[in-house]
Design an enzyme around this catalytic site. Sequence first.
Site, short mmCIF file in Angstrom:
data_model
loop_
_atom_site.label_atom_id
_atom_site.label_comp_id
_atom_site.label_asym_id
_atom_site.label_seq_id
_atom_site.Cartn_x
_atom_site.Cartn_y
_atom_site.Cartn_z
N GLY A 151 136.47 74.90 -63.76
CA GLY A 151 135.71 73.86 -63.08
C GLY A 151 134.94 72.98 -64.03
N GLY A 152 135.37 72.94 -65.29
CA GLY A 152 134.76 72.05 -66.26
C GLY A 152 133.32 72.37 -66.59
N SER A 235 141.16 77.02 -67.42
CA SER A 235 140.47 75.76 -67.69
C SER A 235 139.16 76.03 -68.42
CB SER A 235 140.28 74.97 -66.39
OG SER A 235 139.90 73.65 -66.65
#
Length: 558
Positions: A151-152, A235
């Site tokens: 989710g960055g 991610s």
Amino acid sequence: MDGASQTTCSPLRVVYFNMLGLTRLLSTLLLAKDVLISTTGPTVSVGYATYLGNQSHPNTVAYLGVAYAEPPVGDLRFRATVPLNTTRLREEAGGQVINATYYPDFCVQGSTGRGDAGGAGSEDCLKVNIYTPYGAKEGDNLPVLFYIHGGGYVFGNPRNWPFDDWIHQSPNVVIVSVYYRLDSLGFLATPEFGGSEHGDFNAGFKDQTQALRWVKKYISAFGGDPNRVTINGQSAGGASVELHMAAHGREQLFHGAIAQSVYRTPLPTPEQQQPLFKFYSSYAGCGTGSIGEQMTCLRNASISTLARAQDAATQGKFSGLYNTFHPVLDGVIFTGYPTLQFQSGEFRHVPLIVGSTSNETLSGGSNISLALKEYFPSLTKADIQEFLELYPLSEYDSPEQQFQVATGEPDVICGREAMGGASSLFSDTWTYRYNTPNPTQGSAAVVHAAENWMMFDGTNTGFNGTTTFTHQTTAELVFASELIAYWLSFVRSGNPNTYKLEMSPTWERYTPTKKVRMVLMQDPLNSGTVSGSYMEEEPTAEGNRCVFAISKAIHTQD
């Protein structure tokens, strides 16, 4: 139990998927937050508290929202994680069983930058979800998977990536999924934090570390083996795995790693983040006075105020180069850029799986130069020109494909080489290319997070911690089982082949002299009876381009 053969996919899994959705809904509707109860059902005592779990399958129990640290509220906002006060929790429980059958509040979310407003969630979110085989107990010594969501570093809710079906398929592991502080609450930084009372660098990363410490101390009560922990993330979660491997320190908190689509975002210095801090503080109405006065103001500010301030930075109201709240090069935990540390061998040498999807990029637009500069602000004009020369339009079918490859490789894809190439010199290493599109997106491209849809019940995440689960076909469920089997075989044995499905091909190791990877792919005929996965050699051109990207790590700061 760990030596048992891998359970294959069953038609019953579709039925239990529907039952699982109903169970989650009823848990949400009927059970109030933080209720202390005395009832029958699967329970686990960790000494200072006893937790009631949710039996989501006949062979699976989920203990949801188990606290691992003190709530980072009030004066603890923007500070390093404080270990859980077990005496406080014992006294609050008063001898009653703590209800852990419903998902907890997720951590305060930032905006995804697509027009939504951040701010949903809670600061009191330092919890873990623990998934165990039914009847697992102290002494079972089951291997542990510790999952860090993506989710960055800005958004993400572990509820959206459930592991009930993983345990149902392979009831010989324990899985822990961690909530950690995000966006400004997790990664606010200014040089004045260093060694002072004003705040702490990398609070969100320290949350992850504290959760690993809690796992080491207490996971045995759930049947887990604290000496066989594999960290896994996708991610920003994959980048967190990389950072844990490169972090300075002697603690042995994990023994294997799986890094999916590593978010190769820069690791800026506190000085580079200072303009963002000043903007944020000012936007929140706290921009005057000493640093101590500003931090007092920020600690007293409402979440709504802070949410608007952190969203404004990423939505065009801040003109600085580094406009997101991410981990920083603090000189204590992170003493160098992770890519450079990997190339020099300065990382934890543990068995590793690392890979990416076929067509991913985290950049938007159509101008390669602008996209690279936005993603990697410290790249020089000369650097960008060299990048452009590596990706001539003549080698691609369209400008869109050229943009995807030219940005996707340095953004994400080259993490496979940056980590895997270095790891293969010291430890058993496997790499992959995930090559099945998310069928709900209506595109043949295999984009970022495509594997999440397949591995987690057809999940598509939305704004502010939400998700939508969609039905999966029999062939998709079989492919999901193949992926889960590879992952959990690695968790159980340090090798993805030991407990793979019988139909799955052998996943050959990646070595300096044999650069091969598994193409993880659903059977194109959708038969549900054979694997579509196969081995391939890493393309020489791609490898050379990634070597170039790695050589620019001092400027990309990744």
